[in-house]
Scaffold this active site. Structure first.
Site, mmCIF file in Angstrom:
data_model
loop_
_atom_site.group_PDB
_atom_site.id
_atom_site.type_symbol
_atom_site.label_atom_id
_atom_site.label_comp_id
_atom_site.label_asym_id
_atom_site.label_seq_id
_atom_site.Cartn_x
_atom_site.Cartn_y
_atom_site.Cartn_z
ATOM 1 N N GLU A 37 35.996 120.245 -36.845
ATOM 2 C CA GLU A 37 36.600 119.291 -35.922
ATOM 3 C C GLU A 37 37.940 119.884 -35.495
ATOM 4 O OE1 GLU A 37 37.352 115.347 -37.450
ATOM 5 O OE2 GLU A 37 38.306 114.737 -35.557
ATOM 6 N N ARG A 262 32.803 121.789 -52.138
ATOM 7 C CA ARG A 262 33.908 122.325 -51.352
ATOM 8 C C ARG A 262 34.808 123.154 -52.251
ATOM 9 N NH1 ARG A 262 35.962 118.669 -47.942
ATOM 10 N NH2 ARG A 262 38.074 119.439 -47.887
ATOM 11 N N LYS A 272 43.155 118.888 -44.173
ATOM 12 C CA LYS A 272 43.906 118.978 -42.929
ATOM 13 C C LYS A 272 44.899 117.827 -42.778
ATOM 14 C CE LYS A 272 40.114 119.868 -40.499
ATOM 15 N NZ LYS A 272 39.215 119.919 -39.351
HETATM 16 P P1 ATP Z 1 39.584 118.548 -44.192
HETATM 17 O O1 ATP Z 1 39.130 117.817 -45.405
HETATM 18 O O2 ATP Z 1 40.498 119.695 -44.477
HETATM 19 O O3 ATP Z 1 40.069 117.683 -43.094
HETATM 20 P P2 ATP Z 1 37.115 118.612 -42.876
HETATM 21 O O4 ATP Z 1 35.872 118.628 -43.687
HETATM 22 O O5 ATP Z 1 37.480 117.331 -42.265
HETATM 23 O O6 ATP Z 1 38.273 119.262 -43.707
HETATM 24 P P3 ATP Z 1 35.970 119.973 -40.677
HETATM 25 O O7 ATP Z 1 36.635 120.583 -39.522
HETATM 26 O O8 ATP Z 1 35.128 118.786 -40.475
HETATM 27 O O9 ATP Z 1 37.095 119.683 -41.736
HETATM 28 O O10 ATP Z 1 35.167 121.070 -41.488
HETATM 29 C C1 ATP Z 1 34.293 121.995 -40.899
HETATM 30 C C2 ATP Z 1 33.339 122.480 -41.941
HETATM 31 O O11 ATP Z 1 34.054 123.097 -43.010
HETATM 32 C C3 ATP Z 1 32.553 121.333 -42.540
HETATM 33 O O12 ATP Z 1 31.206 121.718 -42.627
HETATM 34 C C4 ATP Z 1 33.149 121.148 -43.906
HETATM 35 O O13 ATP Z 1 32.194 120.682 -44.799
HETATM 36 C C5 ATP Z 1 33.647 122.551 -44.234
HETATM 37 N N1 ATP Z 1 34.783 122.478 -45.155
HETATM 38 C C6 ATP Z 1 35.921 121.778 -45.006
HETATM 39 N N2 ATP Z 1 36.715 121.893 -46.083
HETATM 40 C C7 ATP Z 1 36.064 122.704 -46.949
HETATM 41 C C8 ATP Z 1 36.351 123.216 -48.255
HETATM 42 N N3 ATP Z 1 37.480 122.908 -48.875
HETATM 43 N N4 ATP Z 1 35.430 124.006 -48.844
HETATM 44 C C9 ATP Z 1 34.290 124.342 -48.209
HETATM 45 N N5 ATP Z 1 33.956 123.900 -46.987
HETATM 46 C C10 ATP Z 1 34.828 123.091 -46.355
HETATM 47 MG MG MG Z 2 35.554 116.529 -41.230
#
Ligand code: ATP
Ligand code: MG
Length: 565
Positions: A37, A262, A272
Site C-alpha cells: 500500500e 512477518r 509503517k
Molecule cells: P505495516 O505493518 O508496516 O504497515 P503493511 O502490511 O501494512 O505493513 P503493506 O504495504 O500492506 O504494509 O505490505 C505489503 C506486503 O508486505 C504485504 O504482503 C505484507 O504482508 C508484507 N509485509 C509487511 N510487513 C512485513 C513484515 N514485517 N514481514 C514480512 N512481510 C511484510
Molecule cells: Mg497493509
C-alpha cells in the site's frame, strides 16, 4: 538474478508450490505479486516479502508483479509509489511491465460489487459507523443484523449507484457483504465492501467518491491478474475465509492465499504507522540511516546483496519470531569484508609529533587495499612529522590490559614505523592531553624491528598536513529495548527510543585517498568499522560519512555460545 537462484532454500511455501506444479493445479503456472500500500516507505520486513515473491517466481519459471494496493486515498501518495519502485529496483528485482494499481481496477471492481448485489449477496446499509460497530457483537456474542439487511436488490442497486454519483455525505451509506452476523469470525459478519470518501485519489483524481475496501479489492485484483499463490503475512489468516467467500460468491478465478510469519527485528519497529510518527520528530526523514526502511538502510551503507542474503537466511515459516539485528549486521559484514577497501581515518584526533622525523620530509608508504582480495591492490599513504592518532588509543595511566600507546611505550603505526611516546603535552588549564611527542625507529619501516623486539599494538593514523577534514555520524540502535513492540516492556514505545542513536563527530581526519569519495562509496576504516559516504549530505568540500556497522561480530559470538550449550 534472484537470491534464490543459486541457493537451494526450501520452506513450506516452496514445498506447496512444488506440489501444485506436480499436480498441474494452475496449468504449471506460478504467478505471484508484491502488493504494497503506498502509504509509507518500504522497510526490511517488506524486503522479506519481496525476496519471497520474486524469489519463488524466479525459481519456478513464473512471474511476479508489483501491485499498488491504493484504495485509501487519504493516506496514499505518488511520493510513496515512487519510493517503493526505487526500493524494489534497488533491492535487485524487476517487475518488467507488470506494474499494476488496484485503482486501475475501480471500474471492474464496481461492476463486481453490482453483481454481488444482484446475486443478493451484498446490500447497502445506512447505519452509522458507530451503529455498525455496535451491531457487530464481540468474540463471545453474535452480532445483530442491520434493519437494512433485507432491503430489496433494486433499492440497494439504486442507492449504490447514487453513492457512486456523489449524492451522499461520507458515512451516509456503505456497501456490505451479506454473509453471517453470527459467524465466529468477526470479519465474516457482513464486512464492509465499499465506503464513501469524498477525497481526491493520487491517480484517479475526483472520478470516484466511493472506494473499495482491502478485503474486496485484494482477492479480486489477485483473480484478475491470474495470481496463483497469494502470499501474505499471518495477520491475514482471519481474512482468508472472506478472500475465498468473495471469489466464490462471484464465481471467478480463485488464487490461493498462503500466510507466512512477518519479520520482526530486534531494536527496531517494522510498522509503517509507527515509522511515520518518527519521521520529522525523532529522525530526519524516511531515509534517516537509523530507520529500518530500505531507503534508510541504503543510506546507512547496506548493500542489496546483504539484505537478500539476510532474507534467505531467516527463511520463511508459519510462526512469528523476533530476529536478532546482529544477523542482519553479520550478513552485511560478510559482504563488505570482501568488497570494501580499507583505509585509515581518525574520528577523534590526538596530535602526535615525531620529534626526530625530518621537518619537511614526506614518505609515500605502501598500504594494502584489502587483505581479503589481493586484486584490489595497494595505494600510497603519506607519512610526515605531524600525525593524528585516535584519542582513545592513548592513556597516560594505562590499566593492565591496555596495550596501546602510553608514556615511554612503543607501538607500531600501521604500514609505517615503531614509535615511542617520549612526552605528553597538556592544556594548562584543563589538564587535558593535547599533544604527544614520539620518536621513531627508521629500521622498522613497514615491518618488524630487525632486533626482534615486539610491540603489542598497531595503531591507525593520518598525516596532519595531508588529512581530509570530515564529519562522521556514528549510529546506534534506534531503540534501547530488544523488542520495543512488546507492550509489557515498552508500554509507550516512544519512551524506548535510544537518545544516543546518533553521534555527530565534526572534527575527523581521513587519509587523502578519501578526498572526493563518491556518495555511497563504502570503506572499512581500519579498526573502526565500515563507513559510507553519505549519499545526501557528503560533498567534495565537506565529506560526510555514516558508520554503517562496527567490526564486532556479535552474531558469530551468539552462534558460538549456542553451540557450546
Ligand atoms: P505495516 O505493518 O508496516 O504497515 P503493511 O502490511 O501494512 O505493513 P503493506 O504495504 O500492506 O504494509 O505490505 C505489503 C506486503 O508486505 C504485504 O504482503 C505484507 O504482508 C508484507 N509485509 C509487511 N510487513 C512485513 C513484515 N514485517 N514481514 C514480512 N512481510 C511484510
Ligand atoms: Mg497493509
Amino acid at each position: 538474478m534472484t537470491p534464490t537462484d543459486s541457493t537451494p532454500t526450501t520452506d513450506f511455501i516452496r514445498t506447496l508450490i512444488e506440489e501444485d506444479l506436480r499436480t498441474d493445479k494452475y496449468d504449471g503456472r506460478v504467478r505471484t505479486r508484491f502488493p504494497p500500500e503506498p502509504n509509507g516507505y518500504l522497510h526490511i520486513g517488506h524486503a522479506k516479502s519481496i525476496c519471497l515473491n520474486f524469489g519463488v517466481a524466479g525459481q519456478y519459471g513464473g512471474l511476479c508483479s508489483l501491485r499498488f494496493d491504493d484504495t485509501n486515498p487519504a493516506k496514499e501518495s505518488a511520493e510513496y509509489v515512487d519510493s517503493i519502485k526505487a526500493d524494489v529496483r534497488w533491492l535487485g528485482f524487476d517487475w518488467e511491465d507488470r506494474e499494476h494499481y488496484a485503482s486501475d481496477y475501480f471500474d471492474p471492481l464496481y461492476a463486481y460489487a453490482v453483481k454481488l448485489i444482484q446475486l443478493g449477496k451484498a446490500y447497502v446499509d445506512s447505519l452509522s459507523a458507530d451503529q455498525i460497530k455496535e451491531h457487530r457483537g464481540t468474540l463471545t456474542e453474535p452480532g445483530r443484523e442491520s434493519p437494512h439487511r433485507n432491503r430489496s436488490v433494486a433499492e440497494s442497486l439504486d442507492l449504490f449507484a447514487r453513492m457512486k454519483a456523489g449524492e451522499f455525505e461520507d458515512g451516509a451509506h456503505v456497501l456490505r457483504a451479506k454473509i453471517n452476523m453470527a459467524s465466529p469470525n468477526l470479519l465474516m459478519r457482513d464486512p464492509i465492501l465499499y465506503r464513501i470518501r469524498t477525497v481526491s485519489h493520487h491517480r484517479t483524481g475526483d472520478t470516484w467518491c466511493i472506494y473499495p475496501m482491502y478485503d474486496f479489492t485484494h482477492c479480486l485484483s489477485d483473480s484478475m491478474e491470474g495470481i496463483t499463490h497469494s502470499l501474505c503475512t499471518l495477520e491475514f489468516e482471519n481474512n482468508r475465509p472472506l478472500y475465498d467467500w468473495v471469489l466464490d460468491a462471484l464465481g471467478v478465478y480463485h488464487p490461493q492465499q498462503i500466510e507466512f510469519a512477518r519479520l520482526n527485528l530486534t531494536h527496531t519497529l517494522l510498522s509503517k504507522r509507527r515509522l511515520i510518527e518518527l519521521v520529522g520528530t525523532h529522525v530526519a526523514g524516511w531515509d534517516d540511516p537509523r530507520m529500518p526502511t530500505l531507503s534508510g538502510l541504503r543510506r546507512r551503507g547496506y548493500t542489496p546483496e546483504s539484505i537478500q542474503t539476510f532474507c534467505e537466511r531467516i527463511g520463511v515459516a508459519k510462526r512469528d519470531s523476533l530476529v536478532d539485528m546482529a544477523l542482519l549486521e553479520h550478513c552485511l559484514r560478510e559482504d563488505l569484508n570482501l568488497r570494501a577497501p580499507r583505509v585509515m581515518a581518525v574520528l577523534r584526533p590526538l596530535k602526535v609529533v615525531i620529534e626526530d622525523y625530518p621537518e619537511d620530509q614526506v614518505e609515500e608508504l605502501d598500504a594494502v587495499n584489502n587483505p581479503e582480495d589481493p586484486a584490489m591492490g595497494t595505494r600510497k599513504v603519506p607519512f610526515s612529522r605531524v600525525l593524528y592518532i585516535e584519542r582513545d588509543d592513548f592513556l597516560e595511566n594505562p590499566p593492565k590490559k591496555f596495550f596501546r600507546l602510553a608514556p615511554r611505550r612503543e607501538v607500531r603505526l600501521r604500514y609505517a614505523y615503531f614509535v615511542k611516546c617520549v612526552d605528553v603535552v597538556k592544556d594548562e588549564k584543563t589538564g587535558e592531553v593535547v599533544e604527544l611527542h614520539c620518536t621513531y625507529d627508521p629500521a622498522t619501516r613497514g615491518g618488524d624491528a630487525p632486533d626482534g623486539r615486539k610491540v603489542k599494538a598497531t595503531l591507525h593514523w593520518v598525516s596532519a598536513d595531508h588529512a581530509v577534514n570530515a564529519e562522521v555520524r556514528v549510529y546506534d540502535h534506534l531503540f534501547t529495548e530488544p523488542n520495543p513492540a512488546d507492550e509489557k516492556v515498552c508500554p509507550d514505545w516512544r519512551a524506548c527510543l535510544n537518545p544516543k542513536s546518533m553521534e555527530t563527530l565534526t572534527d575527523c581526519r581521513l587519509e587523502p585517498s578519501l578526498a572526493g569519495a563518491a556518495p555511497g562509496t563504502l570503506y572499512q576504516f581500519e579498526r573502526l568499522g565500515y563507513f559510507c559516504a553519505d549519499p545526501v549530505d557528503s560533498s567534495p568540500e565537506r565529506p560526510v560519512f555514516n558508520r554503517t556497522v562496527t567490526l564486532r561480530d556479535t552474531w558469530a559470538k551468539i552462534q558460538k555460545a549456542q553451540k557450546k550449550k
